[in-house]
Every structure is written in structure tokens, then in C-alpha cells.
Enzyme design. Structure first.
Site, PDB file in Angstrom:
ATOM      1  CG  ASP A  41      -2.006   0.874   1.316  1.00 55.43           C
ATOM      2  OD1 ASP A  41      -2.242   1.550   0.317  1.00 55.43           O
ATOM      3  OD2 ASP A  41      -2.665   0.948   2.362  1.00 55.43           O
ATOM      4  CE  LYS A  74      -1.563   2.233   5.398  1.00 47.13           C
ATOM      5  NZ  LYS A  74      -2.725   2.543   4.545  1.00 47.13           N
TER       6      LYS A  74
END
Lengths: 509, 509
Positions: B274, B306
Site C-alpha cells: 500500500d 502505517k
């Protein structure tokens, strides 16, 4: 943790395997009913990666699901042909199906995508998982793309080579010198290998040649050779052929010298991507696994060959030689002319006809193919100790002229299972010159594309027969090439491309 | 070229379509007999990409072949459910099957793999081909990996965003201010969206919220919200809900605001990759297509979130703001604490219960979730002109405390089709503290992995219920968390991972 005993233990419900005779190429697919109790209890859904185990065997596959259609029973698991062959159980054998375990080496692939170099340990784990069938095509594509985007460096290339050798079989020969040759490809019709092997073996050197099928080209040596003799030799047959004749020309995939490469190549073909690092690991892993001590590498250079510049070719040559030497393999690289196709045929059978013409000293044999093969064979004879430096080419040409190469080639073909006649295409259509003039440029990439659209390499007789070479004068309407196809659909497909591709062969008025 | 008329003309043999009720997830698959005359005349083999056309419709699919099994007739082409829905013809309708045409935009993907930047034109062609279903998963994986390995720059990100908007539908609202919010994710349980939407809409701002399903996390907002109300709203329903209540919380995929993103996301999930550029294009394409004028972006920062550093978060914030402004969208980014999960639940239903507790002012409602939602709603109220700068948070908390947010949320759920009760898992198992001590570290990534292995997000009731937070004291044997699973197989799978994963929650003696 005792909770886990129930996960794969004997009380786990079993399913019966059922052969679907479904062809999915290399992708192992299993089919289960949407209302199957195992799907429900395991939480499996369409495209889940599953582990099928039974009879001491395991298979990782992609799951598809089917509603009750009156064919597959709710307690059956249907296997595609690939899955059936990999699992190798009897019809109705009992198996268990669970989620496939997490693939830990994918963490290394993700690190590599984000620019971190991989060490030997990480590459070994990746290659082991790939060969065990634990990678989906999406994950394989990611690994290959990552190593194209940030190219493999010399250490990674060597480590990948080593990892690929470790997961395959390895051949050993009772000879101090075992020679091999390879062409990095990109030049249509450059089918020197069968000729080189015949010349070298006729002079007493050991040359157990394993070749690949096409990756992104219209023909690999194995594809071409298959039209002349069987090439799917198992290791025992291959050894017997080499012991008898000193050489063979076999398909490498059949002997599993580099099973990882066989998998990578399929995905590279779908991506039409072929990188330096993968190329070197692919070539050298197979040469080293085949037990070679010396290898001659042909690197064609030209604006539409795989190597577009001498700098790129030199970089490749240096890298090949360096990686090879880490494994005790002597590599000698030759840059060769890559401006136009070699010989007249492009595609398995059409190239085989060129090879036969050269070996048989036919009056119309393509001289460029003869000369290239003799140069490469000459180097092999020199590094293999059969000719003094500078005398190899003459010995090679002499071997051809005397018919000794042809005799050796016939013997090899017979030892491999008998000589075959290359098939002929039913559908042949010319591409003609739009105006009179001189041939000034030939686009190898477009020619390859055209031959592939005509059906090569799967359709053995398909491809292109060249009618002109650089510098030739041509009249308006004269054929520049003929497209050969086995089916009308493929011929139409190739012509469709030719109509819109621009100049494949450029004519200067 | 007249030769081509026979290629797709009326004399081309036709096949009858047959619905196989075969579930292959998103991959359109068609099955033909190995001995089918079309396969022979077209040179089609297993895994060929084929074009199925008939009744003015076209479908590109992967071909599998089956031997004569007594089910599929030689003049039939069997369609998987996805293929069936995409082609949308009646049973026994006549179609033609040919090789799929070459996908020209793949040349751009190859150029990108080798490090060349792509312009708007190239990205537009790629996105158009992707949405038309012309890319195989291998090719999609290559594109996504290439843009991860050499990250998309600002121009490419903006061009990709524009291309993704262009291929989808676009909403328009009769309001000068349309607000939106987004969290870049990576922090389990951070389910502020339903609360933020309720607070903002209760204060009269328009907030047509479309959310995604999980990409690599155990739950997306759409997954969680689906346990409370229907989220698969078509555009007409979505508009009606927003006109009635000023807001909605719907699944973006159902309204096709960014159909390219829906496809990319599936492959990103399989790769577990991602990237910043894909993330920005994904988020902004959907916000812009949804007609938003202002957006608040939550960027959690922490060593296992993240975004691992403030620098990385700042880079992302700057890039988001810059790309958004090119499309006239005002983006305000907030860095938030990403050290540990938010609330207690991780997984669709378990997070929904936290959301309900906050909205209903339950005494045990997780205070961290309440506070984060109020901060984000406060910023939205300020940039939307409903609160002065610095007064947004107080207004948001007041809206919650007075029950106005809960009332609005109920009204939105009812407008979307009726409120639901989140499901409960049948299989619940604790992970306990190995020794007494203080909780000093919580690994968000391992928690997410654990929740996914337990079945989230597909299994709505599956996930994790946290029993401790950073700084808590715990005794030996006390539960640190409970794993919730819908099936014994998934529970076992999660426990298997937990046993070997090392410290998920670290206790200092």
C-alpha cells in the site's frame, strides 16, 4: 499449543479428490462447493489460497467455488490437471483442505519492493517458497517487477543464482572440461546452438546442452529442436545420450535443473519483462546445475536487439563473468552483430530448416547463420583445449564442410529418440514492399511480435520466412517476408498487427 | 485489409454461453472444451486471454479448457459468475470468442518498471484499460509494484488521481461546503468516521461519506458500518439519504466513484502493499468524485502504525494537500497518536460496538475513541464554518453529550435501510499475560495480522477485543486480549500465529 491439534488432526473432516480434467496451464486450481462444510468451518471463499493434504502429500492451490450443479458432490474437491499431477493421488483419495499457511518470505519481497537489498538467506527462502508452489502469480509478478525496477546487484544476482541451483537437481560428468553455450536472445532466428553442439561434440568435447523454451521470443532452442527430435528427456535419458554421443540438445525444464527458473519464466512471459539480473541467474543457474566448467555467451547488439548498445552489452558481459567465477565457471562473452535476424526462418520449424541446411551444407544454406555458429563453436573449441587460440574458427568450418557436424547431429537426434521432420504451415501470406528501394532497417522487435501473433512458439510451424536482408534492393510488390500460420485466426491476427505496426522492414526509395 | 473481415465477421463460428455458477472472485474466467473448433482455429490454449463478444457486449477473460466431461458441450462457452455478470447476456445467447487484442498501454507499464516516469496520457490509457478488464492480475501486480518500487512523484500522483476520477461516476451537491474525512489507516480500531459524520451532520453540514472496505487491515469503515446498517447504496439511494439527513456512511465501491481503485485495492490486498502515491490517488479520487470541497485527514503516527515517523507523516500531509489543491479541494491533515489501537474492538462488529458506546454515551465507552472523533469533527466544523477556530472540539463534545450525534446516527442508519445489531462470534479465546508487569509496547501490525487470521474483515464478528492499554499493570494469567472467531478453523489459525509471533503485547516485569 494443544488447541492446534484439532486444526489438522484426524478428526478434521475429509473430502474426496476428483479429477476435473480442467486445464489451467501452470496454475493449480481446486474447486469446492459453496455449501461445503469445510469451506464453512474453515472460512474459505473463492480465490482463497488453500492447502490440500493427504497420503503424505501436500499441494497449495487457488480455490474456486461452484454452486450445486449436479456434478461435484458436497464432500468432493475437484482438481485441475496441474493440481492433479502435483498432488498425484488416486481418484476418491481422502484429503483435508485448510487455509494455506502464511508465506513468511513475502515480507522479504515487500522489503525488496521498498528498495531494500536482499541477502542470500532471504533469496533462498523466497526461491524455496516459489518452488514449493506457495507464491500466487500476483506475488511472483511483484517479486520479478521489484527486481526489475531496482535491478539486482552483483551480490543479489549471485545469491539468487545460488538459491536457484540449490532447489534443483545437479548433473555431474566424468570429464575435466564440460562446455556450454548460451545466447542472451533478442535476435530472431539466431538458432546457432544445434550447429555449435554438433561441431563441438564432433571434435570430442563434452557438451550436455540444455536449452529453454521461448520467454518473450517466437522460439527458444528447445522449441526449435523439438521439431527435429524429442527434447523432453529425463535425467537418465539425458545422461545416456551424453555418454553415447558426448552431447545432447535437451529441454532444461524436463530435467528440473532450475525449477525456480521455469516458474519465473512463465510470469516474465506474461509481463514481457526480462531483466539483466534474472537473465544471469536464469542462465548461470542452469549452466552450473548442468555441470559445465566453461561457457561461451553470445550477446547480439543492435538498436532493436535485446542489448541496444555496446555499453549495455559490456555491462552484461562483465556481470556474467563475475557471477560465473564465484561458482568456478569460466564464461567467455562475445558481442555479435544484432542488426537483423539470422538466417531466414523465425519460429520453431522455420528455424529448424535453416539449421538443417547449414549442417547438410545445402547450396542455399544461410551463410550468416553458418558463420555465427562457426565463430561460437571456434571459441568453445579454443577454451575447451581442442584448438589453439585463433585456430578455432577454421576447425569449426572444416568440421561443417567435412559433414562431421551433420553426422554428429544425426547421431544425437537418434540417441534422443529419433529424427523428426519439421512441420509445415497451412496458411502462408506475403508482406510485400509498398514501393521499390533498398532495405535500410529491419525491426527485430516487431518481427518477433509478428511471429508470436502468427502462433509461434506454441504453433511449431508458425512464424516468418524472411525474403530480404539489409542492403537488398526490392521492387514494389515483391515479398519482404512470408507469414506462416497454422490457423486462419492466427494469420488474421498477425496481418491485423502488420497493418497497423508501421515499418517492420524499412525501404528507402 | 480485406483478410481481416473473416476474423470477426458474421461467418465466424459462434458459441452458446452457459452459466457455470463458478465463483472465481473478481477474475472473469471462461471455460471451453479442449476439442472446441474455435480453440483450434484461433489457436487458443489454457490461460489465453480471450475476447467474448455478442449482443453488442464484450468481455475479456482468462480461458480455461476442459476435456469432454459430459457436461459442457463442444459448442458452448462456460462463464464464471463474474464473467456472467460482466457480459450480462441470456443463457444460450450466441457469442464469438477470439484472442484478446494486444493491450498497448502495457508498454507504458514496462517503461515505468524500468524507471521512466509516466505522463497523464499514459496513466489515463492504463487506467482505462484496467477498468475495461484488459489487465490480468499479473499485469496489475506489475503496475502496482513498479509504482511502489519507484514511488509515484507529485505529478504522477495527480495525473493518476485525475485518470481515476475520469473513469468513474461523479456526484454533485447543491451546497457550497461539502465536507469529508479520511484516515490513512494502519491503526487498528480507529473507527472514528461514523461518530464524526454524526457530529458534523447534527450541526448542519453536508457530509456524503463514502468509505472503503479493508485493504490490508482487519476492517475498513464500510466493513464496520455494514454491521450497523446497509452500506451497499446505489447512487440514487445515497443521494436520497444525503438529501434527507445531510449525510450518509456508504461503501464507495457500490457507487463506482473510483472503479479503478476497487480493482487496484484487490491486488494490493493480495500483495499486502500500500504505497503513498496509490494511497493519495485512491483517497483523493474518491473525495473529488464524491463532490467534496473540504476534507480532514487523520494521519496516525507510531512505530507500528502505517506512518512510522513524523517526517513520513509530514511528507504525506504535504503531498496530499498539494495534490488536493490541484483539484480545488481543501485538505487539512492532522497527525495523531498511533502508538496503540483505538477503543477496544478490532474487526468489523467489535469496532461497531465501540462506536455505539461512544454515540450512546455509555459509561464504559472508550474515551480515546470519543476524544479522537471529537477532535476530527471539531476541525471539520471549523473548516466548514460551523465553529470558530479553536471552538470546534467543544462543539463536537457537546453534540455527543447532548445525544444529538446519536439521534443523527440513528436517522442516517434508518435512511440507509434500517439499523442492525452487530453479530457476535461463537468462538472466543483469551491470550493471557505470561508474567506480571506493566504493558510497555503494543504491536499494531501483529494485532492486525492476528485479527485478519481470525477471519476479519470477511467474518464480520471476528477480530480482537483488547483488555489492556499501554501503561496498565497486569497479573500473570490475566487476559491481555480475546480473539473472536466465527469458525474453529480460523480460531486455530489465529492461535497458531499468536504462538509463534513473539511479543504482540510486551509486558515489563
Amino acid at each position: 499449543m494443544t488447541t492446534l491439534l484439532s486444526h489438522a488432526g484426524p478428526e478434521q473432516p475429509t473430502l474426496r479428490v476428483r479429477r476435473l480434467r480442467l486445464h489451467t496451464q501452470h496454475q493449480p486450481v481446486v474447486v469446492m462447493r459453496t455449501d461445503c462444510h469445510v469451506c464453512r468451518s474453515e472460512g474459505l471463499s473463492a480465490r482463497s489460497q488453500v492447502l490440500v493434504s493427504g497420503g503424505g502429500r501436500e499441494l497449495q492451490a487457488t480455490l474456486f467455488q461452484v454452486e450445486d450443479d449436479g456434478h461435484l458432490a458436497v464432500d468432493e474437491v475437484g482438481l485441475s490437471e496441474t493440481a492433479w499431477e502435483m498432488l498425484n493421488l488416486a481418484e476418491d483419495a481422502k484429503v483435508q483442505v485448510t487455509h494455506a499457511p502464511a508465506v513468511e518470505s513475502l515480507a522479504s519481497v515487500r522489503r525488496r519492493i521498498h528498495g531494500n537489498r536482499l541477502d542470500s538467506h532471504a533469496l533462498t527462502e523466497i526461491v524455496q517458497d516459489v518452488v514449493a508452489g506457495r507464491y500466487t502469480d500476483v506475488q511472483l509478478a511483484a517479486f520479478l517487477t521489484a527486481t526489475a525496477a531496482l535491478p539486482l546487484d552483483e551480490n543479489e544476482t549471485a545469491d539468487l543464482t545460488g538459491a536457484m541451483i540449490a532447489v534443483g537437481d545437479r548433473l555431474q560428468w566424468h570429464a575435466p572440461v564440460v562446455v556450454d553455450k548460451h545466447c542472451v536472445g533478442g535476435l530472431p532466428g539466431n538458432r546457432t546452438t544445434p550447429i555449435v553442439v554438433a561441431i563441438v561434440a564432433a571434435n570430442g568435447l563434452v557438451m550436455p546442452k540444455t536449452s529453454s523454451r521461448a520467454i518473450t521470443s517466437p522460439a527458444g532452442t528447445a522449441d526449435t529442436m523439438e521439431t527435429l527430435a524429442p527434447v523432453n528427456l529425463d535425467i537418465a535419458t539425458l545422461k545416456r545420450v551424453v555418454e553415447a554421443e558426448g552431447a545432447c540438445i535437451a529441454w532444461g525444464g524436463a530435467v528440473h535443473l532450475s525449477p525456480a527458473d521455469d516458474i519465473f519464466v512463465r510470469v516474465e512471459r506474461e509481463l514481457d519483462v526480462d531483466t539483466e539480473g534474472q537473465l544471469i541467474a536464469s542462465v548461470l543457474s542452469k549452466k552450473i546445475a548442468a555441470g559445465s566448467t566453461h561457457v561461451v555467451i553470445d550477446i547480439p547488439v543492435g538498436p532493436t536487439a535485446k542489448m541496444r548498445s555496446e555499453d549495455a552489452a559490456s555491462h552484461l558481459a562483465t556481470r556474467i563473468t563475475a557471477v560465473a567465477s564465484r561458482f568456478g565457471l569460466t564464461a567467455q562473452c562475445l558481442q555479435t552483430d544484432g542488426l537483423q535476424p539470422v538466417g531466414r526462418g523465425i519460429g520453431p520449424a522455420l528455424e529448424a530448416l535453416d539449421v538443417l541446411a547449414v549442417l547438410q551444407n545445402a547450396p542455399d544454406a544461410p551463410d550468416d547463420l553458418r558463420r555465427r555458429a562457426a565463430i561460437l563453436a571456434g571459441v568453445a573449441l579454443e577454451i575447451g583445449g581442442k584448438a589453439e587460440n585463433g585456430k578455432g574458427l577454421a576447425l569449426a568450418l572444416e568440421t561443417l564442410a567435412e559433414g562431421r557436424a551433420w553426422k554428429k547431429f544425426e547421431a544425437i537426434c537418434n540417441a534422443q529418440g529419433g529424427m523428426r521432420t519439421p512441420p509445415k504451415a497451412l496458411h502462408v501470406h506475403p508482406l510485400t514492399a509498398p514501393h521499390a528501394g533498398r532495405v535500410v532497417h529491419i525491426n527485430n522487435r516487431k518481427l518477433s511480435r509478428l511471429a508470436k501473433l502468427a502462433g509461434a512458439p506454441e504453433a511449431k510451424a508458425a512464424g516468418i520466412h524472411m525474403e530480404v536482408r539489409l542492403g537488398d534492393e526490392t521492387d514494389r510488390g515483391q515479398p519482404l517476408l512470408h507469414i506462416h500460420a497454422e490457423t486462419p485466426g492466427e494469420l488474421a491476427y498477425a496481418l491485423d498487427y502488420a497493418a497497423g505496426a508501421g515499418d517492420i522492414i524499412e525501404i528507402e526509395a
